[in-house]
Design a protein around this motif. Structure first.
Motif, PDB file in Angstrom:
ATOM      1  N   LYS A 249     -31.265   1.673  40.994  1.00 56.70           N
ATOM      2  CA  LYS A 249     -31.524   2.963  40.363  1.00 56.70           C
ATOM      3  C   LYS A 249     -30.928   3.004  38.974  1.00 56.70           C
ATOM      4  CE  LYS A 249     -31.779   5.985  44.324  1.00 56.70           C
ATOM      5  NZ  LYS A 249     -30.956   6.812  45.170  1.00 56.70           N
TER       6      LYS A 249
ATOM      7  N   PRO B 268     -27.061  -1.149  30.487  1.00 56.94           N
ATOM      8  CA  PRO B 268     -27.707  -1.282  31.787  1.00 56.94           C
ATOM      9  C   PRO B 268     -27.938   0.078  32.448  1.00 56.94           C
ATOM     10  CG  PRO B 268     -25.415  -1.975  31.924  1.00 56.94           C
ATOM     11  CD  PRO B 268     -25.693  -1.643  30.496  1.00 56.94           C
ATOM     12  N   ASN B 269     -29.090   0.204  33.101  1.00 55.82           N
ATOM     13  CA  ASN B 269     -29.401   1.348  33.970  1.00 55.82           C
ATOM     14  C   ASN B 269     -29.488   2.701  33.284  1.00 55.82           C
ATOM     15  OD1 ASN B 269     -29.591  -0.222  36.234  1.00 55.82           O
ATOM     16  ND2 ASN B 269     -27.444  -0.004  36.766  1.00 55.82           N
ATOM     17  N   GLU B 270     -29.466   2.760  31.970  1.00 61.70           N
ATOM     18  CA  GLU B 270     -29.552   4.070  31.317  1.00 61.70           C
ATOM     19  C   GLU B 270     -30.692   4.055  30.301  1.00 61.70           C
ATOM     20  OE1 GLU B 270     -26.001   5.590  29.522  1.00 61.70           O
ATOM     21  OE2 GLU B 270     -24.863   5.335  31.381  1.00 61.70           O
TER      22      GLU B 270
ATOM     23  N   ARG C 230     -32.013  -3.423  32.960  1.00 59.67           N
ATOM     24  CA  ARG C 230     -31.270  -3.624  31.708  1.00 59.67           C
ATOM     25  C   ARG C 230     -32.129  -3.142  30.546  1.00 59.67           C
ATOM     26  NH1 ARG C 230     -26.490  -6.093  31.191  1.00 59.67           N
ATOM     27  NH2 ARG C 230     -25.619  -6.667  33.199  1.00 59.67           N
TER      28      ARG C 230
ATOM     29  N   LYS D   6     -20.171  -2.705  34.607  1.00 59.11           N
ATOM     30  CA  LYS D   6     -21.156  -3.297  33.695  1.00 59.11           C
ATOM     31  C   LYS D   6     -21.915  -4.449  34.313  1.00 59.11           C
ATOM     32  CE  LYS D   6     -19.543  -0.836  30.147  1.00 59.11           C
ATOM     33  NZ  LYS D   6     -20.254   0.350  29.707  1.00 59.11           N
ATOM     34  N   GLY D   7     -21.472  -4.942  35.478  1.00 53.18           N
ATOM     35  CA  GLY D   7     -22.130  -6.078  36.078  1.00 53.18           C
ATOM     36  C   GLY D   7     -21.786  -7.363  35.354  1.00 53.18           C
ATOM     37  N   ILE D   8     -22.319  -8.478  35.859  1.00 58.64           N
ATOM     38  CA  ILE D   8     -22.111  -9.760  35.183  1.00 58.64           C
ATOM     39  C   ILE D   8     -23.489 -10.265  34.801  1.00 58.64           C
ATOM     40  CG2 ILE D   8     -21.142 -12.065  35.348  1.00 58.64           C
ATOM     41  CD1 ILE D   8     -19.194 -11.047  37.390  1.00 58.64           C
ATOM     42  N   GLU D   9     -23.819 -10.102  33.546  1.00 57.92           N
ATOM     43  CA  GLU D   9     -25.143 -10.481  33.066  1.00 57.92           C
ATOM     44  C   GLU D   9     -25.328 -11.983  33.280  1.00 57.92           C
ATOM     45  OE1 GLU D   9     -25.692  -9.182  29.086  1.00 57.92           O
ATOM     46  OE2 GLU D   9     -27.829  -9.588  29.155  1.00 57.92           O
TER      47      GLU D   9
ATOM     48  N   SER E 145     -26.077 -12.659  39.693  1.00 59.21           N
ATOM     49  CA  SER E 145     -26.710 -11.640  40.531  1.00 59.21           C
ATOM     50  C   SER E 145     -25.856 -10.402  40.702  1.00 59.21           C
ATOM     51  CB  SER E 145     -27.027 -12.220  41.903  1.00 59.21           C
ATOM     52  OG  SER E 145     -28.019 -13.193  41.743  1.00 59.21           O
ATOM     53  N   MET E 146     -24.747 -10.325  39.968  1.00 60.80           N
ATOM     54  CA  MET E 146     -23.890  -9.140  40.082  1.00 60.80           C
ATOM     55  C   MET E 146     -24.480  -8.031  39.216  1.00 60.80           C
ATOM     56  SD  MET E 146     -20.868  -7.890  41.112  1.00 60.80           S
ATOM     57  CE  MET E 146     -19.959  -6.410  40.664  1.00 60.80           C
ATOM     58  N   PRO E 147     -25.008  -6.965  39.843  1.00 60.22           N
ATOM     59  CA  PRO E 147     -25.612  -5.907  39.025  1.00 60.22           C
ATOM     60  C   PRO E 147     -24.569  -4.940  38.465  1.00 60.22           C
ATOM     61  CG  PRO E 147     -25.884  -5.371  41.331  1.00 60.22           C
ATOM     62  CD  PRO E 147     -25.107  -6.666  41.279  1.00 60.22           C
ATOM     63  N   ALA E 148     -25.023  -4.090  37.554  1.00 57.50           N
ATOM     64  CA  ALA E 148     -24.144  -3.055  37.014  1.00 57.50           C
ATOM     65  C   ALA E 148     -24.172  -1.852  37.960  1.00 57.50           C
ATOM     66  CB  ALA E 148     -24.629  -2.643  35.632  1.00 57.50           C
ATOM     67  N   PHE E 149     -22.990  -1.339  38.298  1.00 61.99           N
ATOM     68  CA  PHE E 149     -22.931  -0.136  39.136  1.00 61.99           C
ATOM     69  C   PHE E 149     -22.498   1.046  38.277  1.00 61.99           C
ATOM     70  CE2 PHE E 149     -22.474  -3.623  42.151  1.00 61.99           C
ATOM     71  CZ  PHE E 149     -23.331  -3.238  43.153  1.00 61.99           C
ATOM     72  N   ASN E 150     -23.122   1.189  37.106  1.00 60.07           N
ATOM     73  CA  ASN E 150     -22.606   2.204  36.184  1.00 60.07           C
ATOM     74  C   ASN E 150     -23.040   3.610  36.528  1.00 60.07           C
ATOM     75  OD1 ASN E 150     -25.199   1.623  35.508  1.00 60.07           O
ATOM     76  ND2 ASN E 150     -24.891   1.729  33.309  1.00 60.07           N
ATOM     77  N   HIS E 151     -23.912   3.779  37.543  1.00 63.54           N
ATOM     78  CA  HIS E 151     -24.219   5.151  37.939  1.00 63.54           C
ATOM     79  C   HIS E 151     -23.293   5.630  39.036  1.00 63.54           C
ATOM     80  CE1 HIS E 151     -26.680   2.380  40.263  1.00 63.54           C
ATOM     81  NE2 HIS E 151     -26.568   3.224  41.243  1.00 63.54           N
TER      82      HIS E 151
ATOM     83  N   ARG F 197     -30.824   5.890  35.357  1.00 63.52           N
ATOM     84  CA  ARG F 197     -30.949   7.307  35.063  1.00 63.52           C
ATOM     85  C   ARG F 197     -31.663   7.516  33.748  1.00 63.52           C
ATOM     86  NH1 ARG F 197     -25.116   9.333  36.901  1.00 63.52           N
ATOM     87  NH2 ARG F 197     -25.565   9.333  39.122  1.00 63.52           N
TER      88      ARG F 197
ATOM     89  N   ARG G 106     -34.120  -6.683  37.203  1.00 65.22           N
ATOM     90  CA  ARG G 106     -33.391  -7.828  37.733  1.00 65.22           C
ATOM     91  C   ARG G 106     -32.804  -7.367  39.050  1.00 65.22           C
ATOM     92  NH1 ARG G 106     -28.513 -10.580  37.369  1.00 65.22           N
ATOM     93  NH2 ARG G 106     -27.361  -8.779  36.725  1.00 65.22           N
ATOM     94  N   GLN G 107     -32.706  -8.241  40.031  1.00 65.19           N
ATOM     95  CA  GLN G 107     -32.084  -7.800  41.267  1.00 65.19           C
ATOM     96  C   GLN G 107     -30.596  -7.555  41.033  1.00 65.19           C
ATOM     97  OE1 GLN G 107     -33.295 -11.108  43.657  1.00 65.19           O
ATOM     98  NE2 GLN G 107     -34.655  -9.851  44.876  1.00 65.19           N
ATOM     99  N   TRP G 108     -30.063  -6.378  41.082  1.00 58.46           N
ATOM    100  CA  TRP G 108     -30.677  -5.098  41.388  1.00 58.46           C
ATOM    101  C   TRP G 108     -30.285  -4.106  40.313  1.00 58.46           C
ATOM    102  CZ3 TRP G 108     -33.611  -6.299  45.435  1.00 58.46           C
ATOM    103  CH2 TRP G 108     -33.182  -7.332  46.270  1.00 58.46           C
ATOM    104  N   GLU G 109     -30.856  -4.225  39.167  1.00 52.71           N
ATOM    105  CA  GLU G 109     -30.517  -3.308  38.079  1.00 52.71           C
ATOM    106  C   GLU G 109     -31.628  -3.333  37.032  1.00 52.71           C
ATOM    107  OE1 GLU G 109     -27.107  -4.733  35.926  1.00 52.71           O
ATOM    108  OE2 GLU G 109     -27.937  -6.731  35.826  1.00 52.71           O
TER     109      GLU G 109
END
Lengths: 385, 548
Positions: free
Chosen positions: A357, A179-181, A136, B208-211, B214-220, A359, A131-134
């Motif tokens: 990105k 998300p992202n993991e 899941r 966690k973003g907003i599922e 268009s707000m992504p998760a910035f968990n890294h 991980r 999904r832009q930009w992640e």
């Protein structure tokens, strides 16, 4: 002064070539390969790199030579030549032959990695949504839910595969969303189902040499098996508790996985014994397989031994393949302490794709993974702020 | 000749080599804003009253935020145009804002102690509040770089939600300048626009973003990175709200400085003083939200400890009622005896008037006695039902203690059923008033930003504010003020039932079906409704879409 362009091109191209030579030694090369099929991909990469490198060198040397040789000279008149028929036949046939060679050489790797029917029975299943930009990720509550083995009845396998397709497209109440993991364990055959919610994405695991485009409206299966881990043991990180039996587990989740792991081990033991008993009756295919296994093991050991030779801290490691492997994986872990095996979007169609990105966490054992999953589930079902 | 030809060659060499050199020298450092860059003055309309319309058809202006806001006066709302401000005032306001909030390259928030605030708040300890909220200029400078890199392209330079990619995403990126946010877990003591989010809420949203948006998760990101971005969002939000409120009072007062909020504290009101007062006030509000304990849920009703406690409480109440019912007949007898005495007295009385009065008294006493007797039966019934409740809780507790998985599951389903009853209750219109047909047949309405939004489709398993039960609790108990979702205000024990039901709604295949009715009707009050028939309407469901 008339030969300025030939010098300029010569220097730039020599620098490019030099960079190419230096890159592997300076650590600007491919990221460490941790995929079971990674060598196949790398071999193909080197074959193609060899071809393109050779022709790059050839054409560029010719280019620079011609720039030098045929630069403007005072009082010299140009001569014009007509094309050579046989030369043209030759330089059409050679690339065609090379392309044909590459297209045949890659079949085996493609079959191993991409053919659905050739994918090994999974140990775990994850659904990945771009999904832009992640990215899941969605994990089933029961990790072994969509597993089957080579011995499972084909009709049953078909049923499981349909069930997993349905699951991949319709989330369920007890799924674990992260998300992202991407969490897996070392040696697990991981099956991924890739979807996208908006545009084209490309799921790319550089360390696993796996890349797959995601198309809107399609659910695309892929698989990998990681041969090394990059994650410290779970109980040290979160619990400070080394005994898996003592992990908090309201749901019996990790216990179940543990039981299953021991069952699989027992089955494997029995299998070995049975094979030892009727060695004579072993089919030709099995012998072939064993030979292939032995060959990969030998190659493995050879590469690990060469690694040992280059690293003084490994001087005391024994010749047993397992010892070598353990030592090698420790080194890899030390080199990637920051859990930096990444998941990238390789569909670079916008600036933000560079930030899409995730991980990849490869746990050393199945129990570690199960403990992580239980941890994620507890977080997701938290009733406390 | 040679020299004339060599100069374009040199130029060509520079032109060819300069991108390479720029790459090598520039490296990959995140570049900061230019020192000369200023926050832009607000030019878009300020929505001061949203239209009350609740049944807007599917809007064709999706993605055209400013057009849809421009249409608001025609729809029955109110919007102010910042262009009505006189050029002098506008210049003064810009300068004041820059003094207090700095520039994108050098952001800051200045707050002061005001002795007597207009709203009766004491604005004290401004310095400590700035530090506790981590909106000191050091953190903000780092946050500003991160924001520029990761957030600006949607949320805009001034946090107006109108960045370059903003128009292309739906729902619209959040506009911080109103100082209101949707996913808030602050104490319920705070109300309306004073109920700012806690830092932890913004942290969760970024991490966690907003599922579903268009707000992504910035968990890294590292914890520090996220915290810095949170700080910078606070800065933009406070700055935006100060600017907005000052513009609104200037336009409403037609440029009259004595109509500014600060005029009530200081007779020589200026725009700069007003900006400083409002900045301090909003800093205090954010600080309150962050320091007050968060909205804490009632204890989960289905843990062994809570079951035991609840059973004890129910039994206590039942005991009280029972003793009340027991004492009723004796009391009634006493009243009747009094009535008899009064009747006798009436018969003996010589005066006719006194006799009727006595008789009337006797009749009323008899009525009272009858009512007591009748009431006793009701009270007894009530006590019995309470006792039954306690008995169920005890049996559940016993089953839980034995490790009976089926009992735990039946309990969960019972809770789900109670949640279902609350959800569909037509009298209270608690949920179905807005989430019609579980949110599948809802229409658009305006939120405080002037955007068209609609109540969530709860059959869709995406949860914008987070999918943990605690997140759902925060949404239900605190409401989503800016979008018009009111707090539920149900009894504490009802929350977990509602949450249980809402979380099961998207998964009809996981709800108890008819064939399982017998299996799960283990306790007397768990009269199972066939939820599958109630919820799952084939063809109406959005269909499996993989989480969107």
């Amino acid at each position: 002064m008339q030969k300025w362009w030939s010098v300029f091109f010569g220097v730039v191209l020599a620098a490019t070539f030099g960079l190419w030579i230096v890159a592997p030694f300076a650590g600007w090369w491919l990221p460490p390969n941790v995929a079971s099929y990674g060598d196949q991909v790398d071999d193909l990469f080197y074959v193609i790199l060899g071809f393109t490198g050779f022709f790059f060198l050839l054409t560029e040397v010719l280019l620079v030579y011609c720039l030098w040789r045929f630069a403007y000279r005072e009082g010299h008149k140009s001569t014009y030549t007509h094309g050579n028929h046989w030369l043209e036949v030759f330089w059409t046939a050679v690339p065609a032959g090379i392309l044909l060679f590459i297209s045949f050489a890659q079949i085996k790797a493609w079959e191993n990695i991409k053919y659905q029917s050739r994918m090994p029975p999974p140990d775990m299943t994850v659904q990945v949504t771009g999904r832009q930009w992640e990215w899941r990720m969605r994990y089933p509550y029961d990790t072994a839910r969509f597993n089957y083995t080579n011995d499972t009845d084909p009709t049953q396998v078909h049923i499981v595969q349909r069930a997993v397709r349905y699951w991949a497209e319709a989330p369920e109440a007890d799924d674990i969303h992260v998300p992202n993991e991407l969490h897996v364990w070392q040696g697990a055959n991981v099956k991924l189902y890739l979807r996208t919610l908006d545009v084209l994405h490309s799921f790319y695991l550089p360390n696993l040499r796996l890349k797959q485009d995601a198309l809107p409206g399609k659910t695309i299966p892929m698989w990998f098996k990681a041969t090394a881990s990059n994650t410290v043991r779970y109980e040290n990180e979160w619990l400070g508790n080394k005994d898996p039996q003592k992990w908090p587990d309201e749901l019996g989740l990790s216990k179940k996985l543990l039981e299953e792991a021991s069952k699989t081990e027992q089955a494997a033991e029995k299998d070995k014994e049975a094979k030892a008993k009727d060695k004579v009756a072993a089919s030709r295919e099995e012998a072939k397989k064993a030979r292939a296994e032995a060959a990969t093991l030998r190659a493995d050991v050879a590469s690990l031994k060469s690694e040992r030779a280059t690293r003084p801290e490994l001087a005391n490691v024994g010749d047993e393949p397992d010892d070598l492997r353990a030592a090698a994986s420790k080194i890899r872990y030390a080199a990637h302490r920051d859990h930096s095996w990444e998941i990238a979007c390789a569909e670079l169609c916008g600036a933000r794709h560079a930030y899409m990105k995730g991980r990849l966490y490869v746990h050393p054992t199945r129990e570690d993974y199960a403990a992580w999953l239980a941890h994620a589930y507890r977080q997701q079902t938290s009733r406390q702020p | 000749m040679i020299s004339a030809r060599s100069s374009p060659r040199g130029l060509r060499l520079v032109a060819l080599a300069s991108p390479l050199l720029a790459c090598l020298l520039g490296g990959c450092q995140k570049a900061h804003y230019s020192e000369n860059l200023r926050y832009p003055a607000r030019t878009d309309l300020i929505v001061t009253k949203r239209p009350e319309k609740q049944d807007v058809d599917f809007p064709h202006s999706l993605g055209k935020l400013d057009q849809s806001i421009a249409a608001i006066p025609a729809e029955g709302g109110k919007a102010l145009d910042p262009k009505e401000l006189s050029p002098g005032d506008r210049k003064e306001l810009q300068e004041a804002l820059e003094k207090v909030f700095g520039t994108p390259a050098d952001p800051k928030v200045e707050a002061h102690d005001f002795k007597d605030d207009v709203e009766g708040d004491e604005l004290k300890g401004a310095g400590q509040k700035i530090d506790a909220l981590r909106i000191d200029s050091g953190t903000l400078a780092r946050g500003s770089i991160e924001y520029r890199w990761h957030c600006l392209h949607c949320h805009g330079l001034a946090g107006d939600g109108r960045g370059p990619t903003g128009p292309w995403v739906h729902p619209h990126p959040r506009d911080y300048r109103q100082g209101t946010f949707k996913f808030v877990s602050s104490s319920l003591e705070l109300a309306g626009s004073r109920r700012k989010p806690r830092r932890a809420d913004l942290h969760r949203t970024i991490e966690k973003g907003i599922e579903g948006t268009s707000m992504p998760a910035f968990n890294h990101f590292t914890r520090d990175q996220i915290e810095q971005i949170v700080s910078y969002v606070l800065h933009l939000s406070i700055r935006g709200q100060v600017e907005q409120d000052t513009i609104v009072s200037l336009i409403a007062g037609k440029g009259d400085k004595s109509k500014l909020a600060v005029a009530q504290v200081d007779k020589n009101a200026t725009i700069e003083k007003n900006v400083r007062l409002l900045a301090s006030r909003f800093v205090a509000q954010w600080s309150d939200a962050d320091t007050l304990p968060p909205n804490t849920p009632p204890p989960y009703s289905y843990t062994p400890e809570q079951l035991e406690k609840d059973a004890g409480e129910l039994e206590g109440k039942a005991g009280d009622l029972a003793s009340k019912a027991e004492s009723a007949p004796t009391k009634a007898k006493e009243l009747e005896a009094e009535a008899d005495a009064k009747t006798k007295a009436a018969a003996a009385a010589k005066d006719a008037k006194a006799a009727t009065a006595l008789r009337a008294e006797a009749a009323s006493k008899r009525k009272e006695a009858a009512a007591l007797r009748a009431g006793a039966a009701g009270t007894e019934k009530q006590a019995a039902s309470l006792r039954e409740g306690a008995r169920i809780k005890k049996s559940q507790l016993a089953a839980l203690k034995q490790g009976d998985g089926e009992a735990a599951r039946a309990m969960k389903l019972g809770s789900m059923v109670r949640g279902y009853r609350l959800f569909v209750d037509k009298k209270s219109q608690l949920c179905v008033g807005c989430h019609k047909d579980y949110g599948r047949q809802v229409q658009f309405r305006y939120d405080t930003w002037g955007t068209l939004v609609r109540p969530a489709n709860l059959t869709n398993p995406t949860y914008r504010g987070g999918r943990r039960p605690i997140d759902v609790y925060w949404r239900i108990s605190g409401g989503i003020d800016p979008s018009g979702m009111a707090p539920a205000n149900v009894a504490p024990q009802d929350y977990w039932d509602l949450i249980e039901f809402v979380q099961a709604l998207p998964y009809p295949q996981m709800l108890p079906g008819a064939h399982e009715t017998e299996r799960y009707a283990r306790f007397k009050d768990e009269k199972i409704i066939n939820l599958r028939d109630k919820i799952y309407v084939p063809g109406k469901q959005d269909g499996p879409t993989g989480g969107h």
